[in-house]
Write a protein that holds these residues in place. Sequence first.
Motif, PDB file in Angstrom:
ATOM      1  N   GLU A  28       0.152  12.972  20.417  1.00 20.71           N
ATOM      2  CA  GLU A  28       0.793  11.680  20.151  1.00 20.71           C
ATOM      3  C   GLU A  28      -0.223  10.545  20.287  1.00 20.71           C
ATOM      4  OE1 GLU A  28       4.615   9.073  21.791  1.00 20.71           O
ATOM      5  OE2 GLU A  28       3.888  10.830  22.892  1.00 20.71           O
ATOM      6  N   PRO A  29      -0.176   9.535  19.397  1.00 22.92           N
ATOM      7  CA  PRO A  29      -1.087   8.392  19.533  1.00 22.92           C
ATOM      8  C   PRO A  29      -1.028   7.796  20.931  1.00 22.92           C
ATOM      9  CG  PRO A  29       0.076   8.279  17.440  1.00 22.92           C
ATOM     10  CD  PRO A  29       0.698   9.411  18.214  1.00 22.92           C
ATOM     11  N   GLU A  30      -2.174   7.563  21.528  1.00 20.96           N
ATOM     12  CA  GLU A  30      -2.236   7.104  22.918  1.00 20.96           C
ATOM     13  C   GLU A  30      -2.900   5.731  22.988  1.00 20.96           C
ATOM     14  OE1 GLU A  30      -4.075   8.530  27.251  1.00 20.96           O
ATOM     15  OE2 GLU A  30      -4.353   9.764  25.457  1.00 20.96           O
ATOM     16  N   ARG A  31      -2.147   4.756  23.441  1.00 19.45           N
ATOM     17  CA  ARG A  31      -2.680   3.406  23.603  1.00 19.45           C
ATOM     18  C   ARG A  31      -3.344   3.252  24.968  1.00 19.45           C
ATOM     19  NH1 ARG A  31      -0.971  -0.059  19.738  1.00 19.45           N
ATOM     20  NH2 ARG A  31       0.910   0.408  18.526  1.00 19.45           N
ATOM     21  N   GLU A 107      -3.433  -4.936  20.418  1.00 25.85           N
ATOM     22  CA  GLU A 107      -3.356  -4.182  19.159  1.00 25.85           C
ATOM     23  C   GLU A 107      -4.738  -3.964  18.577  1.00 25.85           C
ATOM     24  OE1 GLU A 107       1.099  -5.625  17.665  1.00 25.85           O
ATOM     25  OE2 GLU A 107      -0.699  -6.752  17.062  1.00 25.85           O
ATOM     26  N   ASP A 110      -6.639  -1.482  20.943  1.00 27.35           N
ATOM     27  CA  ASP A 110      -6.192  -0.097  20.813  1.00 27.35           C
ATOM     28  C   ASP A 110      -6.700   0.537  19.525  1.00 27.35           C
ATOM     29  OD1 ASP A 110      -4.872  -0.231  23.224  1.00 27.35           O
ATOM     30  OD2 ASP A 110      -2.898  -0.563  22.353  1.00 27.35           O
ATOM     31  N   VAL A 116      -5.643   3.783  17.218  1.00 24.95           N
ATOM     32  CA  VAL A 116      -4.193   3.656  17.048  1.00 24.95           C
ATOM     33  C   VAL A 116      -3.904   2.347  16.307  1.00 24.95           C
ATOM     34  CG1 VAL A 116      -1.960   3.486  18.191  1.00 24.95           C
ATOM     35  CG2 VAL A 116      -3.741   4.956  19.149  1.00 24.95           C
ATOM     36  N   ARG A 118      -1.560  -0.727  14.353  1.00 28.03           N
ATOM     37  CA  ARG A 118      -0.609  -1.712  14.867  1.00 28.03           C
ATOM     38  C   ARG A 118       0.806  -1.147  14.960  1.00 28.03           C
ATOM     39  NH1 ARG A 118       0.765  -7.679  12.301  1.00 28.03           N
ATOM     40  NH2 ARG A 118       1.216  -8.718  14.289  1.00 28.03           N
ATOM     41  N   LYS A 119       1.128  -0.223  14.063  1.00 25.43           N
ATOM     42  CA  LYS A 119       2.468   0.371  14.056  1.00 25.43           C
ATOM     43  C   LYS A 119       2.536   1.648  14.889  1.00 25.43           C
ATOM     44  CE  LYS A 119       3.448  -1.481   9.448  1.00 25.43           C
ATOM     45  NZ  LYS A 119       3.773  -1.127   8.033  1.00 25.43           N
ATOM     46  N   GLY A 120       1.475   1.928  15.637  1.00 27.76           N
ATOM     47  CA  GLY A 120       1.462   3.121  16.471  1.00 27.76           C
ATOM     48  C   GLY A 120       0.988   4.368  15.767  1.00 27.76           C
ATOM     49  N   GLU A 121       0.407   4.235  14.565  1.00 29.25           N
ATOM     50  CA  GLU A 121      -0.042   5.385  13.799  1.00 29.25           C
ATOM     51  C   GLU A 121      -1.495   5.738  14.137  1.00 29.25           C
ATOM     52  OE1 GLU A 121      -1.275   1.855  11.192  1.00 29.25           O
ATOM     53  OE2 GLU A 121       0.168   2.332  12.772  1.00 29.25           O
TER      54      GLU A 121
END
Length: 305
Positions: A28-31, A107, A110, A116, A118-121
């Motif tokens: 999963e994308p990790e910020r 944003e 990250d 990662v 801006r939309k979490g992708e």
Amino acid sequence: MASKWLKRLGALLALGVVGGAGFLFVTEPERQDPSVWADLGEPDLDNGRRIFFAGGCTSCHAAAKSEGEARLVLSGGAPLKSPFGTFHAPNISSSPTAGIGAWTLSEFGDAMTRGVGRKGEHLYPSFPYGSYARMAPKDINDLYGFMKTLPASEAVAPEHELPFPFNIRLSLGGWKFLYFTNAPRVELANADEPVKLGQYLVEGPGHCGECHTPRDMLGGFKSGQWLAGGPNPEGEGMIPNITPGSKSVGSWSTGDIASYLETGFTPDFDSVGGSMVEVQKNMAELTASDREAIAAYLKAVPAVK
């Protein structure tokens, strides 16, 4: 018999579901933790400009053959050919609609240090976050502050041209699981301050290894081959070995390397060529001490024949 096979099929499906869920969880994308970007204060624009040129932002994000102030218009669109398809650099100008002017620092940070969006992708590693992951939060803050002072562009870059399965961003989680790290690329014992600075600039914002390190079939760096050169990922010619084991650069002194980065001339008075032309333009914008630090680091890395 049919019941037995149905049970086996059900077990296989259940294993597939569990395995898929596990893959999604691990990849999963990790910020970054939000605290990383808190309390950094007002950006130092002079340092932001330095990091901007160390990172070579204009090389991919400005229009082709731009000169002077036009190099600061980060409208994107430059194609980057690879064995996986053609990527197009996005607009990263200060435009709040077409660019990144409306992004928050977290944003932006990250994207830079975790890949990662801006939309979490997941972002494609054609954007060298695998190197930028080593950048200090302060430098990220200063860089973003400087970039917001640059001209806005409303240009929209083309979509990436990627065949299946490379057009599936979900697979990038697996790529990150295999290759993404913010650890030093090489361990240098008893390194002095110039070498440490050079390591930061080369392995971090300078992202020199992205071109100068050979890659395996999945696009990850080959172990033990840091800065050893290899085939041009865009398909034309070779990227040179820049370790002390190089037949060319290996014989250069620290002063020779620093001078080349400043002037574009080699010790035998040949001049910079190919994609290195844009890189050298950026290096010429750094301080003399930065270029000397880069040179010191390149003389300190392990030699690869």
